[in-house]
Design a protein around this motif. Structure first.
Motif, PDB file in Angstrom:
ATOM      1  N   LYS A 230       0.853  -1.180   0.000  1.00 45.06           N
ATOM      2  CA  LYS A 230       0.000   0.000   0.000  1.00 45.06           C
ATOM      3  C   LYS A 230       0.888   1.228   0.000  1.00 45.06           C
ATOM      4  CE  LYS A 230      -3.681  -2.157   2.660  1.00 45.06           C
ATOM      5  NZ  LYS A 230      -4.182  -2.318   4.032  1.00 45.06           N
TER       6      LYS A 230
ATOM      7  N   THR B  23       3.038  -1.650  -5.995  1.00 47.83           N
ATOM      8  CA  THR B  23       1.711  -1.254  -5.510  1.00 47.83           C
ATOM      9  C   THR B  23       0.773  -0.977  -6.680  1.00 47.83           C
ATOM     10  OG1 THR B  23       2.610   0.964  -5.270  1.00 47.83           O
ATOM     11  CG2 THR B  23       2.302  -0.277  -3.269  1.00 47.83           C
TER      12      THR B  23
ATOM     13  N   GLU C  35      -2.616  -3.089  -7.300  1.00 51.20           N
ATOM     14  CA  GLU C  35      -3.899  -2.404  -7.397  1.00 51.20           C
ATOM     15  C   GLU C  35      -4.693  -2.898  -8.605  1.00 51.20           C
ATOM     16  OE1 GLU C  35      -4.186   2.030  -7.713  1.00 51.20           O
ATOM     17  OE2 GLU C  35      -3.338   1.874  -5.694  1.00 51.20           O
TER      18      GLU C  35
ATOM     19  N   PRO D 252      -4.072  -6.836  -1.432  1.00 51.74           N
ATOM     20  CA  PRO D 252      -2.915  -6.294  -2.153  1.00 51.74           C
ATOM     21  C   PRO D 252      -1.649  -7.125  -1.955  1.00 51.74           C
ATOM     22  CG  PRO D 252      -3.406  -4.951  -0.236  1.00 51.74           C
ATOM     23  CD  PRO D 252      -4.482  -5.976  -0.319  1.00 51.74           C
TER      24      PRO D 252
ATOM     25  N   THR E 295      -9.919   4.125  -3.584  1.00 54.10           N
ATOM     26  CA  THR E 295      -8.665   4.403  -4.289  1.00 54.10           C
ATOM     27  C   THR E 295      -8.358   5.882  -4.337  1.00 54.10           C
ATOM     28  OG1 THR E 295      -9.811   4.495  -6.385  1.00 54.10           O
ATOM     29  CG2 THR E 295      -8.819   2.389  -5.803  1.00 54.10           C
TER      30      THR E 295
ATOM     31  N   THR F 166      -5.411   6.863  -1.913  1.00 55.80           N
ATOM     32  CA  THR F 166      -4.128   6.273  -2.292  1.00 55.80           C
ATOM     33  C   THR F 166      -3.655   6.834  -3.619  1.00 55.80           C
ATOM     34  OG1 THR F 166      -5.369   4.450  -3.192  1.00 55.80           O
ATOM     35  CG2 THR F 166      -4.386   4.132  -1.021  1.00 55.80           C
TER      36      THR F 166
END
Lengths: 143, 231
Positions: A25, A65, A69, A76, B215, B218
């Motif tokens: 993350k 990451t 995703e 993850p 999302t 992030t």
């Protein structure tokens, strides 16, 4: 867990190892940046070299990451960094739940790979999906 | 300099003020009609002479509110010009000008004509200092301890100067030795730059068409990384 570092315990008892395992993350990007900074700093790398290591590792972390995703919908997964304290520098082996190597090798012209090559002294992609990088110290004697 | 001529000078911008200050500074110490200007009745003339950059040699006189009003009004363009220096600092120019004006007001309150310097000479560092203090105290979205901020600056300076001396980038032990900061504290400075300007977590993101709330944050962090790595 597909390609983590557990089975790559290199049997060199003289070499100190530091392992760091993080969830894939982006929140943890700073953790790896700070960690590699302190490790390399204590090994008498120069300021510029430390910054290069930081950029190289955050590049891999970011790529992983990004893949995590888009590839794995649910979890993850993790990424592992193993720092090998060598007499002449620092080795880093990176293994992730996503196949970073495939992505890096697939596109030879990929700027991510070019960046790693220019930042590190040696970059090797292993068939098991890990990346092994070495950075040599330019200042030999400890001050 | 006659009464009407002085009135013209008063309306000019700070550039002319500073030119006057230089001219009068050069004649300082000699008896001169410009410097030893007689009072024309009323305290306002003090403000006039100050704005002209004339060195006062008379007894100390407290300025009235009206004097200060005039001084402030005459020097607003100076504040604007000084604040333009800081236009890349990420703060709105208008905010900086406001802070600069507070500095200008402080300068009018504290200025002592008996020191023999023109008002501009005194006001410029006061205004710039006020703006710098503002940037130091409010320019950080996340408060970083003053000590670490200072260490960060010391480390940056040391990296530069040691680079010249050694002909290569210095090691951390060399930086620690040169700055007299412990090595551990040098490492603390690593992440300092990261807290200057974080992105909003609510910011809209349309990079890859993924816009759901999980999302969003992030994704912003990913974009923020680019900004961070510059530090």
């Amino acid at each position: 867990m597909p390609t983590l570092l557990g089975r790559f315990m290199t049997p060199d008892p003289t070499q100190d190892m530091i392992e760091l395992r993080l969830p894939l993350k982006l929140e943890y990007l700073n953790v790896i940046r700070a960690t590699v900074g302190v490790i390399a700093g204590t090994l008498d790398f120069t300021y510029d070299e430390v910054m290069q290591l930081r950029v190289a590792l955050s590049e891999i972390f970011e790529l992983a990451t990004h893949l995590a995703e888009h590839e794995s919908a649910d979890e993850p997964g993790d990424i592992s960094f193993r720092f090998e304290i060598r007499p002449d520098g620092l080795g880093v082996r990176v293994g992730a739940a996503v196949n970073v190597v495939r992505d890096l090798v697939a596109q030879d012209q990929d700027e991510g790979r070019a960046l790693l090559d220019s930042l590190m002294d040696s970059v090797e992609f292993d068939t098991d999906g890990t990346v092994h990088m070495v950075k040599y110290r330019s200042v030999r004697e400890s001050t | 300099m006659g009464q009407s001529e002085r009135a013209v000078v008063k309306t000019r911008l700070d550039v002319q003020f500073s030119a006057n200050a230089r001219r009068n500074g050069a004649t300082h110490g000699r008896p001169s009609a410009d410097v030893e200007r007689p009072s024309h009745g009323g305290a306002c003339n003090h403000a006039d002479s100050l704005a002209d950059g004339v060195i006062s040699t008379g007894p100390k006189v407290a300025f009235t509110a009206e004097d200060r009003d005039r001084l402030v009004a005459n020097h607003i363009p100076l504040v604007h010009r000084l604040c333009r220096r800081f236009r890349d600092c990420g703060e709105a120019q208008e905010d900086l000008v406001q802070v600069g004006c507070i500095g200008l007001i402080k300068a009018t309150k504290k200025f002592d004509p008996d020191r023999g310097v023109s008002f501009i000479t005194y006001a410029v560092p006061v205004i710039v200092g006020e703006v710098k203090n503002h940037l130091r105290d409010h320019g950080w979205a996340v408060k970083v301890p003053r000590k670490i901020q200072e260490h960060k600056l010391a480390v940056q300076r040391a990296v530069e100067s040691l680079g010249h001396i050694l002909g290569r980038s210095p090691t951390f032990s060399e930086i620690a030795e040169a700055t007299e900061i412990s090595e551990a504290e040098v490492y603390d400075t690593f992440e300092v730059g990261n807290y200057g300007r974080p992105l909003s977590l609510d910011a809209e993101y349309d990079g890859n068409g993924t816009k759901d709330s999980s999302t969003q944050c992030t994704a912003c962090l990913a974009a923020g990384r680019e900004a961070w790595s510059r530090c």
